[in-house]
Design a protein around this motif. Structure first.
Motif, PDB file in Angstrom:
ATOM      1  N   GLN A   1       0.829  -1.199   0.000  1.00 12.68           N
ATOM      2  CA  GLN A   1       0.000   0.000   0.000  1.00 12.68           C
ATOM      3  C   GLN A   1       0.869   1.257   0.000  1.00 12.68           C
ATOM      4  O   GLN A   1       0.573   2.229  -0.700  1.00 12.68           O
ATOM      5  N   GLN A   2       1.954   1.206   0.773  1.00 16.47           N
ATOM      6  CA  GLN A   2       2.859   2.359   0.818  1.00 16.47           C
ATOM      7  C   GLN A   2       3.496   2.600  -0.557  1.00 16.47           C
ATOM      8  O   GLN A   2       3.594   3.751  -1.013  1.00 16.47           O
TER       9      GLN A   2
ATOM     10  N   ALA B   1       0.956   3.849  -3.112  1.00 18.29           N
ATOM     11  CA  ALA B   1       0.641   5.256  -2.862  1.00 18.29           C
ATOM     12  C   ALA B   1       1.743   6.169  -3.376  1.00 18.29           C
ATOM     13  O   ALA B   1       1.499   7.324  -3.740  1.00 18.29           O
ATOM     14  N   ALA B   2       2.977   5.652  -3.410  1.00 13.30           N
ATOM     15  CA  ALA B   2       4.108   6.455  -3.885  1.00 13.30           C
ATOM     16  C   ALA B   2       4.174   6.521  -5.404  1.00 13.30           C
ATOM     17  O   ALA B   2       4.799   7.419  -5.965  1.00 13.30           O
TER      18      ALA B   2
ATOM     19  N   ASP C   1       2.606   6.969  -9.262  1.00 13.58           N
ATOM     20  CA  ASP C   1       1.505   7.594  -9.987  1.00 13.58           C
ATOM     21  C   ASP C   1       1.687   7.290 -11.469  1.00 13.58           C
ATOM     22  O   ASP C   1       2.481   6.430 -11.841  1.00 13.58           O
TER      23      ASP C   1
ATOM     24  N   ARG D   1       9.567   8.439  -1.134  1.00  8.86           N
ATOM     25  CA  ARG D   1       8.131   8.639  -0.906  1.00  8.86           C
ATOM     26  C   ARG D   1       7.538   7.566  -0.005  1.00  8.86           C
ATOM     27  O   ARG D   1       6.694   7.843   0.854  1.00  8.86           O
ATOM     28  N   SER D   2       7.963   6.315  -0.221  1.00 10.42           N
ATOM     29  CA  SER D   2       7.333   5.208   0.494  1.00 10.42           C
ATOM     30  C   SER D   2       7.922   4.969   1.873  1.00 10.42           C
ATOM     31  O   SER D   2       7.274   4.364   2.732  1.00 10.42           O
TER      32      SER D   2
ATOM     33  N   ARG E   1       2.437   3.635 -12.575  1.00 10.33           N
ATOM     34  CA  ARG E   1       1.270   2.768 -12.525  1.00 10.33           C
ATOM     35  C   ARG E   1       0.719   2.592 -13.934  1.00 10.33           C
ATOM     36  O   ARG E   1       0.868   3.459 -14.790  1.00 10.33           O
TER      37      ARG E   1
ATOM     38  N   GLU F   1      -6.041  -0.228  -6.593  1.00  5.21           N
ATOM     39  CA  GLU F   1      -6.180   0.646  -5.429  1.00  5.21           C
ATOM     40  C   GLU F   1      -5.836  -0.118  -4.154  1.00  5.21           C
ATOM     41  O   GLU F   1      -6.237  -1.260  -3.966  1.00  5.21           O
ATOM     42  N   PRO F   2      -5.066   0.497  -3.275  1.00  7.35           N
ATOM     43  CA  PRO F   2      -4.738  -0.173  -2.016  1.00  7.35           C
ATOM     44  C   PRO F   2      -5.994  -0.528  -1.238  1.00  7.35           C
ATOM     45  O   PRO F   2      -6.914   0.272  -1.152  1.00  7.35           O
TER      46      PRO F   2
END
Length: 395
Positions: free
Chosen positions: A336-337, A340-341, A343, A355-356, A386, A393-394
């Motif tokens: 998930q981390q 999220a980092a 894009d 970022r993560s 991505r 999606e996480p």
């Protein structure tokens, strides 16, 4: 009957007494195609003098010969029937057809363009050419996400009832054909070579599948190599056969932009998928959008736009075409981390680590797995982004 008699249509008609419908004999059409100094415009101009029948153009001097080059006139007076015979032998193979402008099966949309090809060589099902088509074109060197987008759009739109047409080229063209083939619906490839050749050669198996499930099409006779001048000419056929053209990824000087321009000139719809401002392959699409192409984000955008043109075909399509969405992937905390980092703009690994908050070893390992599963795409320079695959999606 001797080979000479068989290859000479005048002798053949005399022997068989079949002089009532000389235009039905493809030999004269093929001889006209081989006339030096004539392109499709020149051939169509000559046919205008003869009521669409090529036979009167051969032999004695015809008023249509005025203004032609000496080599053109010499050919029309004494064609090389051996060259024509080679084309006829190719046409004797299975599932091979020659469509002329006088053939009832010649696609009506293509006949509307300014310089329709006088002849079309077809390998596969010729009736597919008259079906509602959408052209999908783009870069020969797309990003992985661009390739996947082309496949996804082609698959959905084929399920909705559209024949996907493209140019059999590497990159977006090939991905579009593959996406359509996954649905067991027809796809159509217009080539820049004779149909006895495949370009690029690595698409030989793909071409075979297209011929079995759809059709290969060319205005060029067998034996024609992949000359650079052939491909812009091919593009007018791709756009001319289609009610619309979708550009997925294209650089600013891409040949796909030629197809889009031709589609606009032919009065057809043009669609473009936007991309990251950092992606050079998005700039051609952005230019098209600034020039009036319709920005699309989903395949439904295209169906909504084409609905009035397609009527009941599109109205019934989405019911059969809606893809089954997979259940969202369940990610553990570290995934998930990392997700999220990430894009849709490619980022270097160092930035993803920052970022993560994960270690370099963990990020490298997870990126490899995510790439293998299709959730992450590797870009030039060791960067990652991505892909837009569903279920990312996480959770």
């Amino acid at each position: 009957m001797s080979i000479q008699e068989k290859s000479d249509p005048v002798t053949r008609q005399t022997r068989e007494g079949n002089c009532e419908h000389p235009a039905a004999d493809p030999a004269y059409w093929l001889a006209l195609l081989h006339t030096p100094g004539l392109g499709s415009r020149g051939i169509n101009r000559l046919l205008g003098f003869s009521g669409g029948n090529p036979r009167p153009l051969f032999g004695a001097r015809h008023p249509a010969h005025n203004g032609l080059r000496p080599e053109s006139i010499a050919w029309l007076r004494a064609p090389d029937w051996d060259r024509v015979e080679r084309d006829l032998r190719w046409l004797e193979g299975d599932d091979r057809t020659l469509l002329t402008l006088r053939d009832a099966r010649y696609p009506a949309l293509l006949k509307e363009i300014e310089d329709p090809p006088p002849l079309l060589f077809v390998q596969g099902d010729p009736t597919i050419l008259a079906m509602a088509q959408l052209a999908i074109v783009g870069s020969r060197n797309p990003t992985p996400s661009g390739r996947q987008t082309a496949m996804d759009f082609a698959r959905f739109l084929a399920q909705a009832g559209l024949v996907i047409s493209s140019g059999l080229a590497a990159g977006i063209d090939g991905a579009a054909h593959l996406g359509a083939l996954q649905t067991d619906t027809p796809t159509l490839a217009v080539t820049g070579t004779g149909l006895d050749r495949v370009y690029p050669a690595r698409h030989r198996d793909l071409a075979h599948r297209i011929a079995e499930q759809g059709a290969l099409v060319s205005e060029l006779p067998p034996g024609t190599p992949p000359l650079p001048a052939n491909f812009p000419r091919r593009n007018r056929i791709i756009s001319g056969l289609s009610i619309g053209t979708l550009v997925v990824e294209a650089a600013q000087k891409s040949g796909s932009l030629i197809t889009a321009r031709l589609a606009t000139e032919q009065g057809r719809e043009v669609f473009a998928i936007p991309g990251s401002i950092h992606n050079p392959l998005a700039r051609g699409c952005h230019a098209l959008i600034r020039q009036g192409a319709k920005l699309v984000e989903t395949a439904e955008d295209i169906l909504e736009e084409l609905g009035p043109l397609l009527g009941s075909l599109v109205a019934a399509g989405p019911q059969a075409a809606d893809p089954v969405k997979p259940a969202p992937r369940k990610w553990d905390q570290e995934y998930q981390q990392l997700m999220a980092a990430l894009d849709f703009d490619p980022a270097p690994v160092d930035l993803l680590i920052q970022r993560s908050g994960l270690t370099a070893d963990a990020v490298s390992s997870m990126l490899l797995l995510l790439e293998l599963e299709g959730f992450v795409s590797a870009a030039a320079g060791g960067r990652y982004c991505r892909t837009g695959k569903m279920g990312t999606e996480p959770q």
